[in-house]
Design a protein around this motif. Structure first.
Motif, PDB file in Angstrom:
ATOM      1  N   PHE A 174       0.810  -1.219   0.000  1.00 46.64           N
ATOM      2  CA  PHE A 174       0.000   0.000   0.000  1.00 46.64           C
ATOM      3  C   PHE A 174       0.848   1.277   0.000  1.00 46.64           C
ATOM      4  O   PHE A 174       0.326   2.366   0.218  1.00 46.64           O
ATOM      5  CB  PHE A 174      -0.951  -0.002   1.202  1.00 46.64           C
ATOM      6  N   GLY A 175       2.136   1.125  -0.260  1.00 51.30           N
ATOM      7  CA  GLY A 175       2.976   2.294  -0.458  1.00 51.30           C
ATOM      8  C   GLY A 175       3.639   2.855   0.775  1.00 51.30           C
ATOM      9  O   GLY A 175       4.185   3.972   0.729  1.00 51.30           O
ATOM     10  N   ALA A 176       3.662   2.119   1.877  1.00 51.94           N
ATOM     11  CA  ALA A 176       4.346   2.587   3.082  1.00 51.94           C
ATOM     12  C   ALA A 176       5.837   2.290   2.996  1.00 51.94           C
ATOM     13  O   ALA A 176       6.265   1.380   2.280  1.00 51.94           O
ATOM     14  CB  ALA A 176       3.753   1.935   4.326  1.00 51.94           C
ATOM     15  N   GLU A 177       6.612   3.053   3.724  1.00 48.04           N
ATOM     16  CA  GLU A 177       8.043   2.788   3.874  1.00 48.04           C
ATOM     17  C   GLU A 177       8.243   1.961   5.137  1.00 48.04           C
ATOM     18  O   GLU A 177       7.801   2.347   6.213  1.00 48.04           O
ATOM     19  CB  GLU A 177       8.821   4.102   4.001  1.00 48.04           C
ATOM     20  N   VAL A 178       8.921   0.814   5.019  1.00 53.16           N
ATOM     21  CA  VAL A 178       9.144  -0.042   6.170  1.00 53.16           C
ATOM     22  C   VAL A 178      10.431   0.373   6.872  1.00 53.16           C
ATOM     23  O   VAL A 178      11.495   0.454   6.252  1.00 53.16           O
ATOM     24  CB  VAL A 178       9.219  -1.526   5.767  1.00 53.16           C
ATOM     25  N   VAL A 179      10.329   0.676   8.148  1.00 57.22           N
ATOM     26  CA  VAL A 179      11.477   1.026   8.978  1.00 57.22           C
ATOM     27  C   VAL A 179      11.852  -0.205   9.795  1.00 57.22           C
ATOM     28  O   VAL A 179      11.056  -0.693  10.600  1.00 57.22           O
ATOM     29  CB  VAL A 179      11.146   2.206   9.909  1.00 57.22           C
ATOM     30  N   THR A 180      13.049  -0.743   9.578  1.00 58.03           N
ATOM     31  CA  THR A 180      13.485  -1.954  10.281  1.00 58.03           C
ATOM     32  C   THR A 180      14.480  -1.595  11.374  1.00 58.03           C
ATOM     33  O   THR A 180      15.153  -0.570  11.313  1.00 58.03           O
ATOM     34  CB  THR A 180      14.121  -2.953   9.307  1.00 58.03           C
ATOM     35  N   TYR A 181      14.589  -2.476  12.377  1.00 53.48           N
ATOM     36  CA  TYR A 181      15.355  -2.173  13.579  1.00 53.48           C
ATOM     37  C   TYR A 181      16.414  -3.195  13.928  1.00 53.48           C
ATOM     38  O   TYR A 181      17.150  -3.015  14.874  1.00 53.48           O
ATOM     39  CB  TYR A 181      14.406  -2.089  14.792  1.00 53.48           C
ATOM     40  N   GLY A 182      16.497  -4.306  13.245  1.00 48.47           N
ATOM     41  CA  GLY A 182      17.317  -5.386  13.753  1.00 48.47           C
ATOM     42  C   GLY A 182      16.552  -6.098  14.860  1.00 48.47           C
ATOM     43  O   GLY A 182      15.333  -6.079  14.907  1.00 48.47           O
ATOM     44  N   ASN A 183      17.264  -6.700  15.795  1.00 49.05           N
ATOM     45  CA  ASN A 183      16.630  -7.484  16.849  1.00 49.05           C
ATOM     46  C   ASN A 183      16.225  -6.600  18.031  1.00 49.05           C
ATOM     47  O   ASN A 183      16.744  -6.711  19.136  1.00 49.05           O
ATOM     48  CB  ASN A 183      17.582  -8.582  17.328  1.00 49.05           C
ATOM     49  N   ALA A 184      15.276  -5.697  17.792  1.00 49.59           N
ATOM     50  CA  ALA A 184      14.823  -4.755  18.822  1.00 49.59           C
ATOM     51  C   ALA A 184      13.645  -5.331  19.589  1.00 49.59           C
ATOM     52  O   ALA A 184      12.872  -6.128  19.074  1.00 49.59           O
ATOM     53  CB  ALA A 184      14.428  -3.430  18.184  1.00 49.59           C
ATOM     54  N   THR A 185      13.500  -4.906  20.849  1.00 48.05           N
ATOM     55  CA  THR A 185      12.346  -5.310  21.643  1.00 48.05           C
ATOM     56  C   THR A 185      11.137  -4.476  21.253  1.00 48.05           C
ATOM     57  O   THR A 185      11.248  -3.394  20.676  1.00 48.05           O
ATOM     58  CB  THR A 185      12.628  -5.138  23.141  1.00 48.05           C
ATOM     59  N   ASN A 186       9.964  -4.972  21.597  1.00 48.45           N
ATOM     60  CA  ASN A 186       8.738  -4.334  21.139  1.00 48.45           C
ATOM     61  C   ASN A 186       8.506  -2.959  21.730  1.00 48.45           C
ATOM     62  O   ASN A 186       7.778  -2.150  21.155  1.00 48.45           O
ATOM     63  CB  ASN A 186       7.534  -5.235  21.453  1.00 48.45           C
ATOM     64  N   ASP A 187       9.091  -2.677  22.896  1.00 46.82           N
ATOM     65  CA  ASP A 187       8.905  -1.339  23.441  1.00 46.82           C
ATOM     66  C   ASP A 187       9.512  -0.288  22.521  1.00 46.82           C
ATOM     67  O   ASP A 187       9.023   0.844  22.449  1.00 46.82           O
ATOM     68  CB  ASP A 187       9.481  -1.231  24.859  1.00 46.82           C
ATOM     69  N   VAL A 188      10.571  -0.653  21.784  1.00 50.81           N
ATOM     70  CA  VAL A 188      11.172   0.273  20.826  1.00 50.81           C
ATOM     71  C   VAL A 188      10.191   0.565  19.692  1.00 50.81           C
ATOM     72  O   VAL A 188       9.972   1.725  19.313  1.00 50.81           O
ATOM     73  CB  VAL A 188      12.488  -0.298  20.261  1.00 50.81           C
ATOM     74  N   TYR A 189       9.582  -0.484  19.154  1.00 52.74           N
ATOM     75  CA  TYR A 189       8.590  -0.310  18.099  1.00 52.74           C
ATOM     76  C   TYR A 189       7.423   0.557  18.567  1.00 52.74           C
ATOM     77  O   TYR A 189       7.007   1.495  17.880  1.00 52.74           O
ATOM     78  CB  TYR A 189       8.029  -1.676  17.675  1.00 52.74           C
ATOM     79  N   LEU A 190       6.888   0.235  19.733  1.00 59.33           N
ATOM     80  CA  LEU A 190       5.715   0.954  20.225  1.00 59.33           C
ATOM     81  C   LEU A 190       6.044   2.400  20.566  1.00 59.33           C
ATOM     82  O   LEU A 190       5.260   3.306  20.272  1.00 59.33           O
ATOM     83  CB  LEU A 190       5.150   0.236  21.453  1.00 59.33           C
TER      84      LEU A 190
END
Length: 290
Positions: A174-190
């Motif tokens: 749908f045209g979003a840019e995916v930002v990846t983090y490596g092996n990050a914990t979910n608190d970083v994502y949230l």
């Protein structure tokens, strides 16, 4: 359960959820001449089922704090199957990328790890009847839903996620840019959705619900209107192991009828019954090749 431990368990959510893996790493089923209907005879003779699972996917397959005994929704389903078939269960903890290859090589008899049933996988493996039904949702900022009203509004947004998951494929579709983090914990994502570094996270409904419960301090929510990509999760077996499939399906049907699947689901999914198909309407995404 301590919050810190919850995050250890949830750390691999966006990378290890088998339902989101887009790379299977499996060989052609034709290369495994042992994966025949004789599989059930071999299992009966051995008196055990050798089962691949990750041991890192909360709440499907994980080790509780201070314990070396596996548990989780998927694990307890398999333990019950073993009891009803009078078989011991021997678990092999394997990374998601190697699970299907382990079935083909004969290292394990089956896989249970929140594995999504897809058309591509069905060409190479047998799947049991589903024991879990789910769908994808997205976490967004509570104040404005990250400016997203429809899936088409993902265009130009930033989606936190793993580089090679179905969820990232949906975002990119749908045209979003995916930002990846490596092996990050979910608190970083949230936290990054909360502070605006990213706009959304797409993932499994039940797993995202648990993540939000674990970190209520962030001003983020599941999008109230967007429910999409329905999924079935099932046990994976060798392509020609038809008798084994019949045995497993028979036990799963018994567990569904006597309420065992519902009981286990509510235990591990915060009172929700993932063993039944959702009643709400779930959008099927057209043109997404999985």
């Amino acid at each position: 359960m301590k919050k810190g431990f919850v995050w250890i368990l949830l750390a691999g959510l966006f990378f290890l959820a088998a339902c989101g893996a887009s790379e299977d790493g499996e060989k052609s089923s034709g290369e495994n001449t042992e994966a025949t209907d004789s599989k059930w005879s071999e299992i009966e003779k051995a008196g055990e089922l050798v089962v691949a699972t990750s041991g890192t996917l909360f709440p499907a397959s994980y080790y509780p704090e201070g314990s070396d005994v596996l548990t989780g929704y998927d694990v307890e389903i398999m333990n019950e199957i073993g009891k009803r078939l009078d078989l011991d269960i021997k678990y092999e903890t394997i990374g998601v990328d190697g699970m299907l290859a382990a079935v083909n090589s004969g290292r394990v008899d089956m896989v249970i790890n929140d594995m999504e049933v897809t058309e591509e996988r069905q060409k190479k493996f047998l799947f049991s009847e589903p024991y879990k039904y789910s769908y994808s949702t997205m976490i967004v900022r509570a104040e404005d839903l990250s400016g997203i009203e429809t899936l088409e509004d993902l265009k130009g947004k930033k989606a936190g996620g793993g580089a090679t998951t179905v969820f990232s494929q949906i975002a990119e579709h749908f045209g979003a840019e995916v930002v990846t983090y490596g092996n990050a914990t979910n608190d970083v994502y949230l936290r990054d959705v909360d502070n605006g570094r990213t706009d959304l996270i797409i993932n499994d409904y039940y797993l995202q619900s648990l993540a939000l419960q674990a970190m209520p301090e962030f001003d983020i929510v599941l999008h109230p209107d967007l429910k999409f990509h329905p999924t079935d999760q099932a046990i994976v077996m060798p392509k020609e192991a038809t008798t084994l499939k019949e045995k497993i399906d028979g036990v799963l049907q018994e567990m569904r009828e006597d309420g065992t699947l519902t009981k286990l689901s509510k235990e591990f999914f915060g009172g929700k019954d993932a063993s039944k198909e959702p009643e709400e309407e779930i959008t099927v995404i057209e043109g997404l090749d999985l």
